[in-house]
Write an enzyme that holds these catalytic residues in place. Sequence first.
Site, PDB file in Angstrom:
ATOM      1  N   ASP A  60       0.874  -1.177   0.000  1.00 18.75           N
ATOM      2  CA  ASP A  60       0.000   0.000   0.000  1.00 18.75           C
ATOM      3  C   ASP A  60       0.904   1.218   0.000  1.00 18.75           C
ATOM      4  O   ASP A  60       2.127   1.075   0.162  1.00 18.75           O
ATOM      5  CB  ASP A  60      -0.932   0.011   1.225  1.00 18.75           C
ATOM      6  CG  ASP A  60      -2.248   0.727   0.931  1.00 18.75           C
ATOM      7  OD1 ASP A  60      -2.203   1.897   0.507  1.00 18.75           O
ATOM      8  OD2 ASP A  60      -3.316   0.125   1.121  1.00 18.75           O
ATOM      9  N   HIS A  67      -3.456   3.060  -4.624  1.00 20.47           N
ATOM     10  CA  HIS A  67      -2.748   2.771  -3.367  1.00 20.47           C
ATOM     11  C   HIS A  67      -1.314   2.293  -3.637  1.00 20.47           C
ATOM     12  O   HIS A  67      -0.834   1.368  -2.985  1.00 20.47           O
ATOM     13  CB  HIS A  67      -3.506   1.706  -2.553  1.00 20.47           C
ATOM     14  CG  HIS A  67      -4.713   2.255  -1.849  1.00 20.47           C
ATOM     15  ND1 HIS A  67      -4.621   2.961  -0.678  1.00 20.47           N
ATOM     16  CD2 HIS A  67      -6.026   2.202  -2.149  1.00 20.47           C
ATOM     17  CE1 HIS A  67      -5.836   3.320  -0.281  1.00 20.47           C
ATOM     18  NE2 HIS A  67      -6.712   2.871  -1.162  1.00 20.47           N
ATOM     19  N   GLU A 109     -10.347   2.309  -4.602  1.00 22.87           N
ATOM     20  CA  GLU A 109     -10.083   3.729  -4.386  1.00 22.87           C
ATOM     21  C   GLU A 109      -9.042   4.339  -5.319  1.00 22.87           C
ATOM     22  O   GLU A 109      -8.286   5.220  -4.906  1.00 22.87           O
ATOM     23  CB  GLU A 109      -9.649   3.960  -2.925  1.00 22.87           C
ATOM     24  CG  GLU A 109     -10.714   3.562  -1.937  1.00 22.87           C
ATOM     25  CD  GLU A 109     -10.337   3.890  -0.492  1.00 22.87           C
ATOM     26  OE1 GLU A 109     -11.139   4.563   0.158  1.00 22.87           O
ATOM     27  OE2 GLU A 109      -9.270   3.466  -0.022  1.00 22.87           O
TER      28      GLU A 109
END
Length: 688
Positions: free
Chosen positions: A193, A270, A326
């Site tokens: 991440d 990410h 996301e």
Amino acid sequence: MKKGLVSCLLFIGFLLAGCRQKESEVLIIPQPQLSKVSSGTYRLQQQTTFSSNLPEEENQEFIEYLQASPLALQLETGDLQKSEVKFTIVAPATEKESLESYQLSVTEKGISVSAPSVAGLFYGFQTLLQLAEQGEGDTFVFPLVEIKDSPRFPYRGLHLDVSRHFRTKEFIKKQLDAMARYKLNRFHWHLTDGAGWRLEIKRYPELTEQAAYRPYPNWKAWWKGGRKYCTKDTPGAQGGYYTQEDAKEIVEYARQRHITVIPEIEMPGHSEEVLAVFPQLSCSGKPYVNSEFCIGNEDTFTFLQNVLLEVMEIFPSEYIHVGGDEADMTSWKKCPLCQKKMKEEGLSDVKELQSYLIHRMEKFLNDHNRQLLGWDEILEGGLAPRATVMSWRGEEGGISAAKAGHDVIMTPGGYCYLDAYQDAPTTQPEAIGGYLTLEKVYSYNPVPEVLTKEEAAYIQGVQANVWAEYMPTPEHMEYMIYPRLLAVAEVAWTQPDNKNWERFHRCALKEVKWLQDNGYHPFDLSKEVGERPEAASLVEHLGRMKPVKYTTPYAPQYTAGGDSALVDGYRGGWTYGDKRWQGFLNTDMDVTVDLGKVTDISSIAAEFMQLSGPYVWLPREVIISVSEDGKTFTEQQHLYTDVPTTEDRLVFRTYQWEGKASARYVRYQALSNGIEGGWLFTDEIVIK
Ligand code: ACM
């Protein structure tokens, strides 16, 4: 009279039966499907032997596990008939029977566990471990029970984020031990991440050399302090990574506990840490600019596939998780390479561009006999043909996927995100926000009612997600995991008809003690404070259910029921997400309540909250005014906030006027502090 007596006796009999039933429950987590307790006990002596019909090679591993357990069972090498404890593999009773099922019988003479697989025997043994009570000396005492048990779902997971804060191998093993105790069988390892890359990739050693450490004490300092990475030898460097040998050791340790480790390699979003090391894979070509891979660049695919090749070498799991959540798609809209790719592939928008990447990844994984698993954003732009969806933004993604014939793992934020506060935030260490009690986790049913029986069959299971931004230490992470993971375990294993909150709560109190005694750091459930007192009862006041005129609009995501929300009498709880707080985004709040006639008023008050993480702010100023005709307003109160935006903790403030006034209209203005993306939240304008 006679009839009355009979019914009375029947009723007493029914009550007694009810009591007996209650007394005879086994108090373990997860609750077995069928259990019958009779009076009496079996005492297991030290060095008791066991026998088994398991094949030799599988036996060895199981023997070691049984010997190392607190019961310290020893393999019977002489007369098998002598052993009081038996583990027997049996043919499945039906074709449909889960291989994880087992039967357990404890009589005065001994213990017998039978199952169609070693996994079933293993779960039977976990049940035994929870039933065992320490007796005199080194003996253990068991209630006499007959148990027939099998899981509701095949997928029962725990996800751990080790990017935001690195966790040692020993920590991971400790959590795997607890997972086994509660019959969880999937460990979803969030290895990459933006906050750090945690897995050695031999082809790209730069990933762990340059992006596995940060020159900050914790995630928050990194997030607020420039979000840079550093090498291991930099003074103050924090972080770490797993060598491939470490990861294989974890996989093996998990396998011995019948847990599959599912690695997650995030893409296309990410990924700041990768793009800091390999900026040529981002649309800007510069480090510390993008968090998304450039999908127009074929080198992105080469890199990701090379990484996945090594990942598949380490992890035998059928599922490989590719993230997908996301992604900020803005850079793709302007990037010439992404635009070119979209044209070539006939993709109409950037969601389809993301879907193009996921499709290619799925093909690559399928070609290597693996299956793609991704967060529910992978539905956008078209779901890859065989993908399994992890539904986290509520259940909608999971519902759409199941309706389209795809397997689903349910992990909705409102029930499965263990990073939310588990008790009154005022009593808790800082968390990301929200309010998710043990009881709410326990109430979850992963099969949405809108699904038909056929569609529901695609729900493979449920998973607890542990995001680590606000869990800087291993102790804190355990504090957030336990005991809520136990509720997820029972949701995943036990049929809904067999669930019972009161019994579970009693068991959970007992298990918290066990966890404490065994070196874990659970939240102390016996000290739970509970919901915000204001939310417990309806408030009556002069404005209740009177018309409200909005000069500024509330946000569609947080209506709290619409135009009557601020006068419905319902106060909010600890979280703005509980559908009782009305939210205003990037705007002031300006509302007027019409009391219907001129009324004597002595107080006007509304409460707001501040939580800086999600940009929820107290108003900069509050102006309270009243009017008789709705045209000319007299200001009664003008207040300024006393809480700085640097305050990290969740804060509640009431802004109130008290005095004497006569008015029909009450105007309440709360002015935003103007921070872009900022929210105001209030629950009720209480007029007295
Ligand atoms: C997620 O919580 N971003 C999957």
